[in-house]
Design an enzyme around this catalytic site. Structure first.
Site, PDB file in Angstrom:
ATOM      1  N   LYS A 187     -22.557  96.511  81.404  1.00 17.21           N
ATOM      2  CA  LYS A 187     -21.705  97.222  80.485  1.00 17.21           C
ATOM      3  C   LYS A 187     -21.934  97.066  79.847  1.00 17.21           C
ATOM      4  O   LYS A 187     -21.783  98.432  79.214  1.00 17.21           O
ATOM      5  CB  LYS A 187     -20.979  95.618  80.279  1.00 17.21           C
TER       6      LYS A 187
ATOM      7  N   HIS B  51     -23.213  82.288  76.359  1.00 19.99           N
ATOM      8  CA  HIS B  51     -24.275  84.344  75.557  1.00 19.99           C
ATOM      9  C   HIS B  51     -23.447  83.472  74.417  1.00 19.99           C
ATOM     10  O   HIS B  51     -22.574  82.830  73.156  1.00 19.99           O
ATOM     11  CB  HIS B  51     -22.611  84.497  76.026  1.00 19.99           C
TER      12      HIS B  51
ATOM     13  N   SER C 298     -24.609  88.761  70.532  1.00  9.96           N
ATOM     14  CA  SER C 298     -25.101  89.971  71.656  1.00  9.96           C
ATOM     15  C   SER C 298     -25.869  90.403  69.850  1.00  9.96           C
ATOM     16  O   SER C 298     -25.607  89.491  68.746  1.00  9.96           O
ATOM     17  CB  SER C 298     -24.262  91.457  71.040  1.00  9.96           C
TER      18      SER C 298
ATOM     19  N   GLY D 291     -27.893  88.666  74.275  1.00  8.88           N
ATOM     20  CA  GLY D 291     -28.236  88.117  72.991  1.00  8.88           C
ATOM     21  C   GLY D 291     -29.452  88.869  72.902  1.00  8.88           C
ATOM     22  O   GLY D 291     -30.378  88.912  71.616  1.00  8.88           O
TER      23      GLY D 291
ATOM     24  N   GLU E  70     -28.863  87.649  81.433  1.00  9.11           N
ATOM     25  CA  GLU E  70     -28.494  88.678  81.851  1.00  9.11           C
ATOM     26  C   GLU E  70     -28.187  89.102  80.256  1.00  9.11           C
ATOM     27  O   GLU E  70     -27.528  89.620  79.140  1.00  9.11           O
ATOM     28  CB  GLU E  70     -26.627  88.108  81.389  1.00  9.11           C
TER      29      GLU E  70
ATOM     30  N   GLY F  97     -28.323  92.711  78.612  1.00  8.17           N
ATOM     31  CA  GLY F  97     -27.912  94.171  78.545  1.00  8.17           C
ATOM     32  C   GLY F  97     -28.985  94.772  77.224  1.00  8.17           C
ATOM     33  O   GLY F  97     -30.014  96.341  77.934  1.00  8.17           O
TER      34      GLY F  97
ATOM     35  N   ASP G 118     -18.746  98.428  61.897  1.00  8.67           N
ATOM     36  CA  ASP G 118     -19.622  97.327  61.033  1.00  8.67           C
ATOM     37  C   ASP G 118     -20.818  96.747  61.424  1.00  8.67           C
ATOM     38  O   ASP G 118     -21.885  95.896  61.071  1.00  8.67           O
ATOM     39  CB  ASP G 118     -19.667  97.036  59.770  1.00  8.67           C
TER      40      ASP G 118
END
Ligand code: PLP
Length: 415
Positions: A61, A190, A193, A231, A263, A265, A311
């Site tokens: 994603k 999770h 991020s 993350g 996972e 990203g 932001d």
């Protein structure tokens, strides 16, 4: 594996060199990306060497660029997909379903059916309703229960949307899975991020171990996966060492039969993508306090910069070529649409530029182009992938090694 679109360039060439070449030779006007494939390869190898026990599944994603996926597929990486279409894209590179986890906790029926058909077995769940859905469509699925574990310091928290409460709901879901005759294989979390708290991963792993023990006590003998999510940072000069050290230290004490996956990203793609934009408009505003300059560039918050709109990040560009003077002015970079939310950065100090000059943003690989729309008839920038000759040769040697060994789908075994 087809890498036809990737340009092989002389050793030592950088993203900025490639941008300059594209502008010079291709009469370029639209915004575009350059993608350094060598950087993606380095990221994968770095992960494998720094966290050998944690098997990474690239979170598609974050940036479903086809060259990124083909590169990681060829290197033997695994994938985290959020939908049927992401699964299709990954499978189209020759990856088998077993290398994919379906980590979206809420899945339409047809996507679950598709996962079953193509052999994607691990499905994330955080609700009773999803367990019931899976029971009726894919009863032999390997259930991974996702619980909430928010980092104290994080850019984007995901816990309000996904992840059940770990103390009351998670055990309840384990019991429910037992009643339904489903198979619980593990637990995921999770931390959010761009995590700024290494201890969050340790908290999540401790909770996972407790839940594994609980599941085993209820008879789930295959409950042995901990998925530590994403993350991790991926920007230039933001190493993962601090996270790796803490995670490895904790895992040293964890039974080797426990499988640990992740996972990531951002980690994989942030630093590999550099965006170049043309200044196609400029307004100089004389005010009582001095001069302010407004620039209009051809990508904005409805394109690559949604994180600026929300932001989440402040992204200040750099001039592609040295400006005539070092004197700076408060400068605002507007995106290309007529909308006033379409502003990438306001009032940053910037040397004076002119219409026709180019500016670049580095570290643009994550949650940028995949979120771009076509508002005002502006299309997302095209991606130009490149790799240096030396990197290309070593990549080809790696690929030969993988094909020689046939079934070698886990890159860690090579190093
Ligand atoms: N896994 C899941 C389920 C996610 O929702 C996300 C991001 O939203 C990721 C992995 C990737 O996270 P990151 O890019 O922070 O590594």
């Amino acid at each position: 594996m087809n890498f036809g679109a990737v340009k092989i360039v002389d050793n030592g060439k950088t993203s900025i060199d490639i941008i300059n070449e594209i502008i010079k030779f291709d009469d370029q006007e639209d915004a575009f990306y350059v993608l350094d494939i060598g950087d993606i390869i380095n990221k994968h190898k770095t992960w494998l060497s720094k966290m050998p026990r944690v098997k990474p599944h690239f979170a598609v994603k974050c940036n479903p660029d086809s060259t990124v996926i083909r590169t990681l597929a060829a290197l033997g990486a695994s994938f985290d997909c959020a939908s049927k279409y992401e699964i299709e894209q990954v499978l189209s590179t020759g990856v088998c379903g077993e290398r994919i986890i379906f980590a979206n906790t809420m899945k339409p029926n047809s996507h679950i059916k598709y996962a079953r058909k193509v052999g994607v077995k691990i499905l994330a769940v955080d609700s009773d309703s999803e367990l019931c859905k899976i029971k009726s469509i894919f009863p032999e699925a390997q259930i991974m229960i996702r619980f909430r574990c928010d980092a104290l310091k994080v850019a984007t928290s995901l816990g309000s949307k996904c992840g059940c409460d770990p103390t009351i709901e998670a055990p309840k879901l384990i019991r429910r899975a037992k009643d339904l005759g489903l198979e619980v294989h593990g637990f995921s979390f999770h931390v959010g991020s761009l995590c700024g708290e290494t201890a969050a991963y340790i908290r999540g792993m401790k909770i996972s171990l407790d839940l594994i023990n609980y599941a085993k006590a209820l008879g789930f003998k295959n409950a042995e996966i901990i998925d530590i999510g994403g993350g991790f940072p991926g920007e230039t000069n933001h190493p993962i060492d601090m996270f790796a050290d803490a995670i490895n230290e904790f895992l040293n004490e964890v039974d080797p039969s426990i499988k640990v996956i992740s996972e990531p990203g951002r980690y994989y793609v942030s630093s590999a993508f550099t965006l170049a934009c043309l200044i196609h408009g400029k307004r100089t505003v004389e005010e009582k306090n001095g001069t302010r300059i407004m620039y209009y560039v051809n990508d904005g918050t409805y394109g690559s910069f949604i994180e600026s709109l929300l932001d989440i990040t402040i992204r200040i560009p750099v001039p592609l070529n040295k400006p005539a003077s070092e004197k700076t002015y408060p400068s605002t970079f507007w995106g290309p649409t007529c909308d006033s939310y379409d502003v990438v950065v306001r009032d940053c100090d910037f040397p004076e530029m002119n219409v026709g000059d180019w500016v670049v943003w580095s570290d643009m690989g994550a949650y940028t182009i995949c979120l771009a729309g076509t508002f005002n008839g502006i299309f997302p920038p095209v991606v130009h992938p490149f790799i240096t000759e030396k990197k290309w040769k070593s990549f080809c040697r790696d690929l030969e090694l993988i094909s020689e060994e046939g079934k070698m789908i886990d890159g860690r075994k090579r190093d």
